[in-house]
Design a protein around this motif. Structure first.
Motif, PDB file in Angstrom:
ATOM      1  N   THR A 207      13.543 -16.967   8.099  1.00  0.00           N
ATOM      2  CA  THR A 207      14.642 -16.846   9.061  1.00  0.00           C
ATOM      3  C   THR A 207      14.652 -18.015  10.036  1.00  0.00           C
ATOM      4  O   THR A 207      15.704 -18.595  10.327  1.00  0.00           O
ATOM      5  N   LEU A 208      13.480 -18.400  10.520  1.00  0.00           N
ATOM      6  CA  LEU A 208      13.402 -19.537  11.435  1.00  0.00           C
ATOM      7  C   LEU A 208      13.907 -20.810  10.768  1.00  0.00           C
ATOM      8  O   LEU A 208      14.611 -21.614  11.381  1.00  0.00           O
ATOM      9  N   SER A 209      13.562 -20.988   9.495  1.00  0.00           N
ATOM     10  CA  SER A 209      14.011 -22.174   8.768  1.00  0.00           C
ATOM     11  C   SER A 209      15.520 -22.163   8.531  1.00  0.00           C
ATOM     12  O   SER A 209      16.145 -23.218   8.412  1.00  0.00           O
ATOM     13  N   THR A 210      16.095 -20.974   8.459  1.00  0.00           N
ATOM     14  CA  THR A 210      17.547 -20.853   8.281  1.00  0.00           C
ATOM     15  C   THR A 210      18.295 -21.173   9.562  1.00  0.00           C
ATOM     16  O   THR A 210      19.337 -21.830   9.533  1.00  0.00           O
ATOM     17  N   PHE A 211      17.755 -20.742  10.678  1.00  0.00           N
ATOM     18  CA  PHE A 211      18.465 -20.866  11.946  1.00  0.00           C
ATOM     19  C   PHE A 211      18.067 -22.102  12.756  1.00  0.00           C
ATOM     20  O   PHE A 211      18.730 -22.430  13.732  1.00  0.00           O
ATOM     21  N   SER A 212      17.010 -22.774  12.355  1.00  0.00           N
ATOM     22  CA  SER A 212      16.533 -23.942  13.102  1.00  0.00           C
ATOM     23  C   SER A 212      16.317 -25.114  12.153  1.00  0.00           C
ATOM     24  O   SER A 212      15.820 -24.941  11.034  1.00  0.00           O
ATOM     25  N   THR A 213      16.695 -26.310  12.593  1.00  0.00           N
ATOM     26  CA  THR A 213      16.420 -27.501  11.796  1.00  0.00           C
ATOM     27  C   THR A 213      15.007 -28.016  12.051  1.00  0.00           C
ATOM     28  O   THR A 213      14.498 -28.826  11.280  1.00  0.00           O
ATOM     29  N   HIS A 214      14.396 -27.558  13.146  1.00  0.00           N
ATOM     30  CA  HIS A 214      13.036 -27.991  13.475  1.00  0.00           C
ATOM     31  C   HIS A 214      12.194 -26.800  13.905  1.00  0.00           C
ATOM     32  O   HIS A 214      11.738 -26.734  15.055  1.00  0.00           O
ATOM     33  N   PRO A 215      11.954 -25.854  12.979  1.00  0.00           N
ATOM     34  CA  PRO A 215      11.145 -24.686  13.344  1.00  0.00           C
ATOM     35  C   PRO A 215       9.726 -25.049  13.767  1.00  0.00           C
ATOM     36  O   PRO A 215       9.075 -24.285  14.477  1.00  0.00           O
ATOM     37  N   GLU A 216       9.278 -26.228  13.334  1.00  0.00           N
ATOM     38  CA  GLU A 216       7.939 -26.665  13.718  1.00  0.00           C
ATOM     39  C   GLU A 216       7.836 -26.952  15.212  1.00  0.00           C
ATOM     40  O   GLU A 216       6.735 -27.003  15.784  1.00  0.00           O
ATOM     41  N   ASN A 217       8.991 -27.145  15.865  1.00  0.00           N
ATOM     42  CA  ASN A 217       8.987 -27.417  17.302  1.00  0.00           C
ATOM     43  C   ASN A 217       8.904 -26.150  18.147  1.00  0.00           C
ATOM     44  O   ASN A 217       8.707 -26.219  19.365  1.00  0.00           O
ATOM     45  N   ILE A 218       9.082 -25.000  17.523  1.00  0.00           N
ATOM     46  CA  ILE A 218       9.065 -23.745  18.280  1.00  0.00           C
ATOM     47  C   ILE A 218       7.631 -23.407  18.658  1.00  0.00           C
ATOM     48  O   ILE A 218       6.735 -23.389  17.820  1.00  0.00           O
ATOM     49  N   SER A 219       7.433 -23.136  19.925  1.00  0.00           N
ATOM     50  CA  SER A 219       6.095 -22.813  20.422  1.00  0.00           C
ATOM     51  C   SER A 219       5.483 -21.643  19.657  1.00  0.00           C
ATOM     52  O   SER A 219       6.142 -20.640  19.390  1.00  0.00           O
ATOM     53  N   ARG A 220       4.213 -21.765  19.322  1.00  0.00           N
ATOM     54  CA  ARG A 220       3.491 -20.679  18.647  1.00  0.00           C
ATOM     55  C   ARG A 220       3.505 -19.407  19.499  1.00  0.00           C
ATOM     56  O   ARG A 220       3.627 -18.286  18.986  1.00  0.00           O
ATOM     57  N   ILE A 221       3.411 -19.589  20.811  1.00  0.00           N
ATOM     58  CA  ILE A 221       3.407 -18.437  21.718  1.00  0.00           C
ATOM     59  C   ILE A 221       4.763 -17.739  21.700  1.00  0.00           C
ATOM     60  O   ILE A 221       4.837 -16.501  21.652  1.00  0.00           O
ATOM     61  N   TYR A 222       5.827 -18.521  21.699  1.00  0.00           N
ATOM     62  CA  TYR A 222       7.158 -17.914  21.660  1.00  0.00           C
ATOM     63  C   TYR A 222       7.428 -17.273  20.296  1.00  0.00           C
ATOM     64  O   TYR A 222       8.040 -16.200  20.218  1.00  0.00           O
ATOM     65  N   LYS A 223       6.970 -17.925  19.228  1.00  0.00           N
ATOM     66  CA  LYS A 223       7.148 -17.357  17.891  1.00  0.00           C
ATOM     67  C   LYS A 223       6.547 -15.953  17.807  1.00  0.00           C
ATOM     68  O   LYS A 223       7.127 -15.045  17.202  1.00  0.00           O
ATOM     69  N   ARG A 224       5.390 -15.792  18.423  1.00  0.00           N
ATOM     70  CA  ARG A 224       4.718 -14.491  18.394  1.00  0.00           C
ATOM     71  C   ARG A 224       5.587 -13.423  19.053  1.00  0.00           C
ATOM     72  O   ARG A 224       5.781 -12.330  18.505  1.00  0.00           O
ATOM     73  N   GLN A 225       6.118 -13.740  20.213  1.00  0.00           N
ATOM     74  CA  GLN A 225       6.974 -12.771  20.909  1.00  0.00           C
ATOM     75  C   GLN A 225       8.232 -12.472  20.101  1.00  0.00           C
ATOM     76  O   GLN A 225       8.637 -11.315  19.956  1.00  0.00           O
ATOM     77  N   PHE A 226       8.855 -13.494  19.561  1.00  0.00           N
ATOM     78  CA  PHE A 226      10.098 -13.332  18.810  1.00  0.00           C
ATOM     79  C   PHE A 226       9.856 -12.508  17.546  1.00  0.00           C
ATOM     80  O   PHE A 226      10.684 -11.674  17.160  1.00  0.00           O
ATOM     81  N   TYR A 227       8.716 -12.733  16.912  1.00  0.00           N
ATOM     82  CA  TYR A 227       8.390 -11.948  15.717  1.00  0.00           C
ATOM     83  C   TYR A 227       8.198 -10.469  16.077  1.00  0.00           C
ATOM     84  O   TYR A 227       8.703  -9.582  15.371  1.00  0.00           O
ATOM     85  N   LEU A 228       7.490 -10.197  17.154  1.00  0.00           N
ATOM     86  CA  LEU A 228       7.267  -8.808  17.558  1.00  0.00           C
ATOM     87  C   LEU A 228       8.576  -8.117  17.921  1.00  0.00           C
ATOM     88  O   LEU A 228       8.733  -6.911  17.712  1.00  0.00           O
ATOM     89  N   ALA A 229       9.520  -8.884  18.456  1.00  0.00           N
ATOM     90  CA  ALA A 229      10.832  -8.315  18.770  1.00  0.00           C
ATOM     91  C   ALA A 229      11.486  -7.790  17.495  1.00  0.00           C
ATOM     92  O   ALA A 229      12.102  -6.720  17.488  1.00  0.00           O
ATOM     93  N   ASN A 230      11.367  -8.544  16.429  1.00  0.00           N
ATOM     94  CA  ASN A 230      11.955  -8.133  15.149  1.00  0.00           C
ATOM     95  C   ASN A 230      11.120  -7.057  14.459  1.00  0.00           C
ATOM     96  O   ASN A 230      11.658  -6.190  13.768  1.00  0.00           O
ATOM     97  N   LYS A 231       9.817  -7.093  14.653  1.00  0.00           N
ATOM     98  CA  LYS A 231       8.926  -6.139  13.991  1.00  0.00           C
ATOM     99  C   LYS A 231       9.011  -4.752  14.614  1.00  0.00           C
ATOM    100  O   LYS A 231       9.062  -3.737  13.905  1.00  0.00           O
ATOM    101  N   TYR A 232       9.038  -4.692  15.941  1.00  0.00           N
ATOM    102  CA  TYR A 232       8.933  -3.415  16.626  1.00  0.00           C
ATOM    103  C   TYR A 232      10.265  -2.794  17.032  1.00  0.00           C
ATOM    104  O   TYR A 232      10.378  -1.580  17.180  1.00  0.00           O
ATOM    105  N   ALA A 233      11.261  -3.625  17.245  1.00  0.00           N
ATOM    106  CA  ALA A 233      12.513  -3.102  17.795  1.00  0.00           C
ATOM    107  C   ALA A 233      13.248  -2.245  16.778  1.00  0.00           C
ATOM    108  O   ALA A 233      13.326  -2.590  15.599  1.00  0.00           O
ATOM    109  N   LYS A 234      13.776  -1.138  17.222  1.00  0.00           N
ATOM    110  CA  LYS A 234      14.595  -0.302  16.361  1.00  0.00           C
ATOM    111  C   LYS A 234      15.882  -1.038  16.024  1.00  0.00           C
ATOM    112  O   LYS A 234      16.449  -1.744  16.854  1.00  0.00           O
ATOM    113  N   SER A 235      16.363  -0.866  14.808  1.00  0.00           N
ATOM    114  CA  SER A 235      17.672  -1.411  14.451  1.00  0.00           C
ATOM    115  C   SER A 235      18.729  -0.676  15.259  1.00  0.00           C
ATOM    116  O   SER A 235      18.620   0.523  15.490  1.00  0.00           O
TER     117      SER A 235
END
Length: 312
Positions: A207-235
Motif C-alpha cells: 500500500t505504501l508503494s502504491t500511494f508513495s513514490t518514495h516510501p523509503e523516506n517515511i519514518s520508521r516510527i511513523y510507519k509503525r503508527q500508521f500500520y497499527l491504525a490499519n491493523k487495529y481500527a474497525k472498518s
C-alpha cells in the motif's frame, strides 16, 4: 461504463464488509483497550517527530472529545490542519516546522478514525462533521483562519468551505480524495482496501508503494503508527459518504484555494485540476513531480514552499 461498474462493485463490497461488523459507539475505533494503548503509544512517539514545541489539548464537542495539537507563535495567523484517512495529526512531521514559522497551528484529529479524538455519539453525517469542526473553531475563537486538508482532510476542508458558517480564509487542498471526482485509479487502490479488511505487514508495504513514490523516506516510527491504525481500527462506512462535490457547490467557494496533486497520484489526475480550475473561482493548481498521494512526504520541500508562498 466498465469503470463505473468497477466502482460500484467496490462500494458494494465495502458496504457488505462494514455492515458485517457491529460497532460499539462507546468504543468506536478500537476493539480492545490494549490495542488502543499500543496505538496511542505509537502516536506519542510519532508526534515527537514534529521536533518543535507543541501542546496537546482535548476539546469537548457534542459528539465526543476532539484532540488538538497546537504549535507556532501565539500571535501568528491561525492555520488548521486536517490529516488524511487513518494518518492522524502526526502525519505533518515533514511539514510542520515551516508551517508553524509564522502561523499558530491547530492540528485536529478526525473523530471517526484512530487517533486521540474520541467519538461518543453515533457515526457523524456530513452535516454533523461540519458542526463538529465549527465547535472546535468556536472554542478557540478562530477568525479569518487558513486551512490545509490532505486526502480525506481535503474533502472535509471543501465541505466546510461550502457549508459554512465559519470564517475560513485561504484553503490548501493536498490531493483531496473524492472531492472533484471519484478515485482515478480504482484498481491500484485495492491494496489499501485489502489492507483495511485483512491487515498484514506485506499488504501494508504494498500500500505504501502504491500511494508513495518514495516510501523509503517515511519514518520508521511513523510507519509503525500508521500500520497499527490499519491493523487495529474497525472498518467503518464513513468513506462511503464522501461523494464528489457538484460544480455548483464548488463554484460557491469564493476563498483563495491552492490545489496540489502528485504526478503519480492514484487518487487524482490532471482531470481533477481541470475541474478545480474551471469551477473554483479563485484557485491555483500545481502538479508536484515525482510524488504520489503522499506528496507531503514524497516531496516535502516543494510542497512546503508552495504552501508558504500561497499563504503568505
Amino acid at each position: 461504463m466498465l469503470k463505473l461498474y468497477s466502482r460500484l462493485a467496490i462500494v458494494v463490497f465495502l458496504v457488505t464488509s462494514c455492515a458485517s461488523k457491529k460497532v460499539k459507539y462507546e468504543d468506536y475505533v478500537f476493539k480492545t483497550r490494549s490495542e488502543e494503548v499500543k496505538y496511542q503509544t505509537a502516536y506519542d512517539k510519532a508526534l515527537k517527530l514534529w521536533n518543535i514545541p507543541y501542546t496537546e489539548e482535548d476539546v469537548k464537542t457534542s459528539f465526543g472529545t476532539a484532540h488538538v495539537v497546537i504549535a507556532g507563535p501565539k500571535n501568528g495567523k491561525a492555520l488548521v490542519l486536517l490529516h488524511g484517512m487513518d494518518a492522524s495529526s502526526t502525519m505533518w512531521y515533514p511539514n510542520i516546522k515551516p508551517l508553524s514559522q509564522n502561523h499558530r497551528i491547530y492540528a485536529i484529529d478526525f473523530i471517526m478514525e484512530p487517533n486521540k479524538s474520541n467519538l461518543t455519539a453515533k457515526p457523524l453525517s456530513s452535516e454533523e462533521i461540519v458542526v463538529f469542526y465549527n465547535e472546535i473553531f468556536d472554542h478557540y475563537k478562530l477568525k479569518k483562519f487558513d486551512i490545509i486538508g490532505a486526502s480525506r482532510g481535503g474533502w472535509i476542508a471543501t465541505l466546510l468551505a461550502i457549508q459554512k458558517p465559519n470564517s475560513i480564509d485561504k484553503i490548501v487542498l493536498l490531493s483531496p480524495a473524492q472531492t472533484f471526482k471519484f478515485i482515478d485509479k480504482v484498481r491500484k487502490t485495492t491494496s489499501a482496501l485489502m489492507l483495511k479488511l485483512f491487515p498484514s505487514e506485506k499488504k501494508f508495504t504494498k500500500t505504501l508503494s502504491t500511494f508513495s513514490t518514495h516510501p523509503e523516506n517515511i519514518s520508521r516510527i511513523y510507519k509503525r503508527q500508521f500500520y497499527l491504525a490499519n491493523k487495529y481500527a474497525k472498518s467503518n462506512s464513513s468513506m462511503l459518504k464522501m461523494l464528489p462535490f457538484s460544480n455548483k457547490e464548488l463554484e460557491s467557494i469564493q476563498n483563495p484555494v491552492l490545489v496540489l496533486i502528485g504526478d503519480k497520484d492514484v487518487i487524482n489526475s490532471e482531470e481533477s485540476l481541470e475541474t478545480a480550475q474551471k469551477h473554483l473561482p479563485n484557485s491555483k493548481t500545481k502538479i508536484v513531480k515525482d510524488a504520489g498521494h503522499f506528496l507531503t512526504i514524497d516531496q516535502p520541500k516543494i510542497v512546503n514552499d508552495a504552501i508558504i508562498n500561497f499563504l503568505d
